[in-house]
Motif scaffolding. Sequence first.
Motif, PDB file in Angstrom:
ATOM      1  N   ILE B  31       0.838  -1.206   0.000  1.00 38.04           N
ATOM      2  CA  ILE B  31       0.000   0.000   0.000  1.00 38.04           C
ATOM      3  C   ILE B  31       0.870   1.252   0.000  1.00 38.04           C
ATOM      4  N   MET B  32       1.940   1.221   0.815  1.00 33.68           N
ATOM      5  CA  MET B  32       2.840   2.377   0.885  1.00 33.68           C
ATOM      6  C   MET B  32       3.482   2.638  -0.469  1.00 33.68           C
ATOM      7  N   ALA B  33       3.905   1.572  -1.160  1.00 31.18           N
ATOM      8  CA  ALA B  33       4.542   1.749  -2.459  1.00 31.18           C
ATOM      9  C   ALA B  33       3.547   2.204  -3.507  1.00 31.18           C
ATOM     10  N   PHE B  34       2.288   1.788  -3.356  1.00 28.89           N
ATOM     11  CA  PHE B  34       1.265   2.257  -4.299  1.00 28.89           C
ATOM     12  C   PHE B  34       1.004   3.753  -4.123  1.00 28.89           C
ATOM     13  N   ASP B  35       0.957   4.200  -2.875  1.00 25.40           N
ATOM     14  CA  ASP B  35       0.806   5.635  -2.593  1.00 25.40           C
ATOM     15  C   ASP B  35       1.980   6.426  -3.163  1.00 25.40           C
ATOM     16  N   PHE B  36       3.177   5.908  -2.956  1.00 24.04           N
ATOM     17  CA  PHE B  36       4.400   6.531  -3.481  1.00 24.04           C
ATOM     18  C   PHE B  36       4.356   6.615  -5.005  1.00 24.04           C
ATOM     19  N   LEU B  37       3.829   5.536  -5.632  1.00 24.21           N
ATOM     20  CA  LEU B  37       3.753   5.476  -7.093  1.00 24.21           C
ATOM     21  C   LEU B  37       2.795   6.524  -7.645  1.00 24.21           C
ATOM     22  N   THR B  38       1.610   6.667  -7.039  1.00 21.94           N
ATOM     23  CA  THR B  38       0.645   7.629  -7.571  1.00 21.94           C
ATOM     24  C   THR B  38       1.109   9.068  -7.378  1.00 21.94           C
ATOM     25  N   VAL B  39       1.755   9.332  -6.224  1.00 16.52           N
ATOM     26  CA  VAL B  39       2.265  10.684  -5.977  1.00 16.52           C
ATOM     27  C   VAL B  39       3.354  11.019  -6.994  1.00 16.52           C
ATOM     28  N   ASN B  40       4.222  10.032  -7.275  1.00 15.25           N
ATOM     29  CA  ASN B  40       5.273  10.255  -8.262  1.00 15.25           C
ATOM     30  C   ASN B  40       4.704  10.430  -9.659  1.00 15.25           C
ATOM     31  N   LEU B  41       3.601   9.744  -9.957  1.00 16.95           N
ATOM     32  CA  LEU B  41       2.986   9.923 -11.279  1.00 16.95           C
ATOM     33  C   LEU B  41       2.431  11.339 -11.439  1.00 16.95           C
ATOM     34  N   ALA B  42       1.830  11.883 -10.373  1.00 18.10           N
ATOM     35  CA  ALA B  42       1.318  13.255 -10.458  1.00 18.10           C
ATOM     36  C   ALA B  42       2.457  14.247 -10.684  1.00 18.10           C
ATOM     37  N   VAL B  43       3.577  14.063  -9.965  1.00 19.01           N
ATOM     38  CA  VAL B  43       4.723  14.958 -10.148  1.00 19.01           C
ATOM     39  C   VAL B  43       5.303  14.799 -11.558  1.00 19.01           C
ATOM     40  N   LEU B  44       5.297  13.545 -12.065  1.00  8.52           N
ATOM     41  CA  LEU B  44       5.825  13.279 -13.408  1.00  8.52           C
ATOM     42  C   LEU B  44       4.998  13.984 -14.475  1.00  8.52           C
ATOM     43  N   VAL B  45       3.673  14.018 -14.301  1.00  6.63           N
ATOM     44  CA  VAL B  45       2.829  14.697 -15.280  1.00  6.63           C
ATOM     45  C   VAL B  45       3.106  16.201 -15.280  1.00  6.63           C
ATOM     46  N   VAL B  46       3.368  16.775 -14.084  1.00  7.33           N
ATOM     47  CA  VAL B  46       3.690  18.205 -14.023  1.00  7.33           C
ATOM     48  C   VAL B  46       5.021  18.487 -14.726  1.00  7.33           C
ATOM     49  N   VAL B  47       6.019  17.625 -14.525  1.00  6.83           N
ATOM     50  CA  VAL B  47       7.311  17.831 -15.190  1.00  6.83           C
ATOM     51  C   VAL B  47       7.168  17.674 -16.706  1.00  6.83           C
ATOM     52  N   LEU B  48       6.307  16.750 -17.131  1.00 10.31           N
ATOM     53  CA  LEU B  48       6.056  16.619 -18.572  1.00 10.31           C
ATOM     54  C   LEU B  48       5.344  17.848 -19.126  1.00 10.31           C
ATOM     55  N   ALA B  49       4.465  18.467 -18.309  1.00  4.52           N
ATOM     56  CA  ALA B  49       3.813  19.698 -18.752  1.00  4.52           C
ATOM     57  C   ALA B  49       4.822  20.816 -18.936  1.00  4.52           C
ATOM     58  N   VAL B  50       5.828  20.879 -18.058  1.00  2.73           N
ATOM     59  CA  VAL B  50       6.867  21.897 -18.232  1.00  2.73           C
ATOM     60  C   VAL B  50       7.700  21.588 -19.474  1.00  2.73           C
ATOM     61  N   ARG B  51       7.954  20.304 -19.721  1.00  2.00           N
ATOM     62  CA  ARG B  51       8.840  19.965 -20.830  1.00  2.00           C
ATOM     63  C   ARG B  51       8.159  20.139 -22.187  1.00  2.00           C
ATOM     64  N   THR B  52       6.908  19.643 -22.295  1.00  2.00           N
ATOM     65  CA  THR B  52       6.235  19.728 -23.583  1.00  2.00           C
ATOM     66  C   THR B  52       5.474  21.030 -23.777  1.00  2.00           C
ATOM     67  N   GLU B  53       5.382  21.875 -22.733  1.00  2.00           N
ATOM     68  CA  GLU B  53       4.753  23.191 -22.788  1.00  2.00           C
ATOM     69  C   GLU B  53       3.277  23.102 -23.151  1.00  2.00           C
ATOM     70  N   ILE B  54       2.591  22.090 -22.614  1.00  2.00           N
ATOM     71  CA  ILE B  54       1.146  21.948 -22.813  1.00  2.00           C
ATOM     72  C   ILE B  54       0.502  22.099 -21.443  1.00  2.00           C
ATOM     73  N   THR B  55      -0.319  23.149 -21.255  1.00  2.00           N
ATOM     74  CA  THR B  55      -0.846  23.412 -19.918  1.00  2.00           C
ATOM     75  C   THR B  55      -2.052  22.549 -19.582  1.00  2.00           C
ATOM     76  N   VAL B  56      -2.598  21.813 -20.548  1.00  2.00           N
ATOM     77  CA  VAL B  56      -3.752  20.946 -20.258  1.00  2.00           C
ATOM     78  C   VAL B  56      -3.338  19.820 -19.317  1.00  2.00           C
ATOM     79  N   LEU B  57      -2.048  19.450 -19.356  1.00  2.00           N
ATOM     80  CA  LEU B  57      -1.577  18.345 -18.527  1.00  2.00           C
ATOM     81  C   LEU B  57      -1.673  18.654 -17.036  1.00  2.00           C
ATOM     82  N   LEU B  58      -1.810  19.925 -16.660  1.00  2.00           N
ATOM     83  CA  LEU B  58      -1.934  20.244 -15.232  1.00  2.00           C
ATOM     84  C   LEU B  58      -3.247  19.715 -14.665  1.00  2.00           C
ATOM     85  N   ASP B  59      -4.313  19.729 -15.474  1.00  2.00           N
ATOM     86  CA  ASP B  59      -5.584  19.131 -15.030  1.00  2.00           C
ATOM     87  C   ASP B  59      -5.425  17.631 -14.833  1.00  2.00           C
ATOM     88  N   VAL B  60      -4.643  17.003 -15.721  1.00  2.00           N
ATOM     89  CA  VAL B  60      -4.385  15.574 -15.581  1.00  2.00           C
ATOM     90  C   VAL B  60      -3.663  15.284 -14.269  1.00  2.00           C
TER      91      VAL B  60
END
Lengths: 147, 86
Positions: B31-60
Amino acid sequence: MKFVLSVIFALLPLAIAAEDVAVIRANWLTDLLMLIGSFFILAAGIGVLRFPDFYTRLHASTKLVTLGGLGIFIAAAVAFIPNAATERLLLIAAFFFLTGPLSGYMIARSGYLRGLPLYKEEGSADEWEAQGEGLEQFEKDNASSDD
Amino acid sequence: MIVNIALACLALAITVAVYRVLKGPSWGDRIMAFDFLTVNLAVLVVVLAVRTEITVLLDVALLVSILGFLSTVALARYLLRGRVFK
């Protein structure tokens, strides 16, 4: 299936409106905050891999990822300032800062009350067990309430 | 450049989380690793939004963090009480 996927990927640039694509210039504050955040996230990964116990791994993942994610969110907020996306990022950061410790607390509480083993060495103490608040107390409190 | 370093750190952290989900000695580790995984996925989507310069990804990113928190709370509550709702 393949045809549907190709149609979706062909229509994807049309779905993204022109004002949603931002122009981000290089910014030293963004670089610094993102470097700090990625350092904390890497430290959390090492902690989850290497710590000996469920509770210590939970400590590493919850607290370090909250701090590192906050750094990366503020970095992205600084980067998106000319595009009016900053308030969305601050909303995500506030949500993170509220829910990260809460979910960590719930996982640790359920793990302790269901009796996961603790890592013990010389001089370590279990204060919660010394107060007598184990699973029996929880079940006794929980039996009367309709929660 | 810095964005690529952040993506590498997130990839390493997500690999560690997947290892803990598959290998974890107890269910609490999973359970702890699953929580860690989802939190990291949210941070990863934000970093991808900065890299690809698409602001729609922030809602994701907001959606992924909300779903991860709710599923973590549901799992912890189910394993503590034997049921999620009343």
